[in-house]
Design a protein around this motif. Structure first.
Motif, PDB file in Angstrom:
ATOM      1  N   ALA A  53      39.035  46.829  42.221  1.00 31.94           N
ATOM      2  CA  ALA A  53      38.547  45.466  42.065  1.00 31.94           C
ATOM      3  C   ALA A  53      38.023  44.885  43.373  1.00 31.94           C
ATOM      4  O   ALA A  53      37.142  44.051  43.359  1.00 31.94           O
ATOM      5  N   ASP A  54      38.576  45.326  44.458  1.00 28.03           N
ATOM      6  CA  ASP A  54      38.065  44.850  45.735  1.00 28.03           C
ATOM      7  C   ASP A  54      37.270  45.955  46.390  1.00 28.03           C
ATOM      8  O   ASP A  54      37.504  46.328  47.518  1.00 28.03           O
ATOM      9  N   HIS A 169      42.572  38.365  46.059  1.00 28.00           N
ATOM     10  CA  HIS A 169      43.416  38.150  44.875  1.00 28.00           C
ATOM     11  C   HIS A 169      44.795  37.603  45.247  1.00 28.00           C
ATOM     12  O   HIS A 169      45.447  36.979  44.420  1.00 28.00           O
ATOM     13  N   ASP A 176      38.783  38.454  38.422  1.00 20.99           N
ATOM     14  CA  ASP A 176      37.769  39.403  37.970  1.00 20.99           C
ATOM     15  C   ASP A 176      37.586  39.156  36.483  1.00 20.99           C
ATOM     16  O   ASP A 176      38.557  39.157  35.732  1.00 20.99           O
ATOM     17  N   GLU A 225      29.703  42.602  43.563  1.00 19.31           N
ATOM     18  CA  GLU A 225      30.731  42.538  42.521  1.00 19.31           C
ATOM     19  C   GLU A 225      30.444  41.338  41.633  1.00 19.31           C
ATOM     20  O   GLU A 225      30.991  40.259  41.852  1.00 19.31           O
ATOM     21  N   TRP A 227      31.503  40.552  38.991  1.00 19.22           N
ATOM     22  CA  TRP A 227      32.669  40.158  38.198  1.00 19.22           C
ATOM     23  C   TRP A 227      33.713  39.369  38.980  1.00 19.22           C
ATOM     24  O   TRP A 227      34.613  38.778  38.416  1.00 19.22           O
ATOM     25  N   HIS A 228      33.614  39.376  40.304  1.00 20.46           N
ATOM     26  CA  HIS A 228      34.672  38.770  41.123  1.00 20.46           C
ATOM     27  C   HIS A 228      34.345  37.304  41.439  1.00 20.46           C
ATOM     28  O   HIS A 228      33.473  37.005  42.245  1.00 20.46           O
TER      29      HIS A 228
HETATM   30 ZN   LIG Z   1      38.273  41.099  42.475  1.00 17.14          ZN
END
Ligand SMILES: [Zn+2]
Length: 254
Positions: A53-54, A169, A176, A225, A227-228
């Motif tokens: 995610a990162d 986060h 996300d 990203e 989504w973030h």
């Molecule tokens: Zn993220």
């Protein structure tokens, strides 16, 4: 040299060459194995992507010096590869997010409320967004990072996941998001979906920014990203959106 000794000598030399070749081949195999494990980073499966995610494939420079963050509760706290949150920092106002999601996840109250508004606005356009990952503790990030070190090796792990303390986060201000159209995954292609376009055009109205925009890797240290989402409040989000800035650029100029 005696004929018998000569034979033995050549046999030994032959054996030595075979051993050297075998060792060399093994080293080559191990090395190429490590190298090829870099490949699936961006197109990885569901589980790997969650761990990523990162993701930070863009930045190949290791930043070792990191500054301790002194304002972790600030809505405008800057968490990136040059700053670190304390391992004991956990926001005191975390709530469970009451929205559809891949799993149960938490955010700080103000960010959770804003996200509910954003999701509601999407619903009005018949778009269904899903939460994927919100707050993560230092310890959870430590586990994710360790998992990546195990899978990819230290150097590669630094390219696909944030070190503990350096993940946004942990602030409880990042979420996300995903959609069914990308199979509930975290993919760059989310940016081109109707849901991704909606996020791009509307997130700022609810106080969120796309924290790692396209073509800003040199500044953020992270690949695109879509989504973030990072909550910064409506005013700051509007300013960042209007001037097409990264959070780093905004903080420098504000
Ligand atoms: Zn993220």
């Amino acid at each position: 040299m005696h004929v018998q000794n000569k034979k033995r000598f050549y046999l030994m030399v032959g054996l030595l060459i075979v051993v050297i070749l075998l060792v060399g081949f093994s080293i080559y195999m191990i090395w190429s194995d490590i190298s090829s494990s870099n490949a699936p980073v961006q197109t990885a499966s569901n589980t790997t992507n969650t761990a990523n995610a990162d993701s930070s494939q863009g930045n190949r420079t290791d930043i070792t010096a990191s500054q301790a963050i002194t304002n972790p509760t600030d809505l405008l706290v800057l968490v990136n590869k040059t700053t670190s949150l304390d391992e004991n920092y956990q926001p005191s106002d975390l709530v469970w997010v009451d929205l559809p999601g891949v799993r149960e996840t938490q955010l700080r109250k103000e960010a959770a409320t804003a996200l509910e508004d954003l999701f509601a606005a999407a619903e009005l356009k018949n778009l269904s967004l899903y939460c994927c990952s919100g707050y993560r503790s230092y310890q959870t990030q430590e586990e994710l990072y360790a998992e990546n070190v195990k899978t990819y090796g230290q150097k590669e792990a630094d390219l696909v996941s944030a070190k503990p303390g350096q993940s946004e986060h942990q602030t409880g201000l990042a979420m996300d998001v995903t959609a069914e159209s990308v199979n509930f995954d975290l993919l760059e292609s989310f940016g081109q979906t109707t849901e991704g376009e909606f996020i791009k055009n509307n997130a700022h109205l609810y106080g969120f920014i796309i924290r790692y925009p396209e073509d800003k890797t040199a500044i953020t240290g992270y690949a695109y990203e879509p989504w973030h989402l990072r909550y910064v409040g409506k005013d700051v989000a509007a300013e960042i959106d209007k001037n097409n800035l990264t959070f780093e650029e905004y903080l420098k100029t504000s």
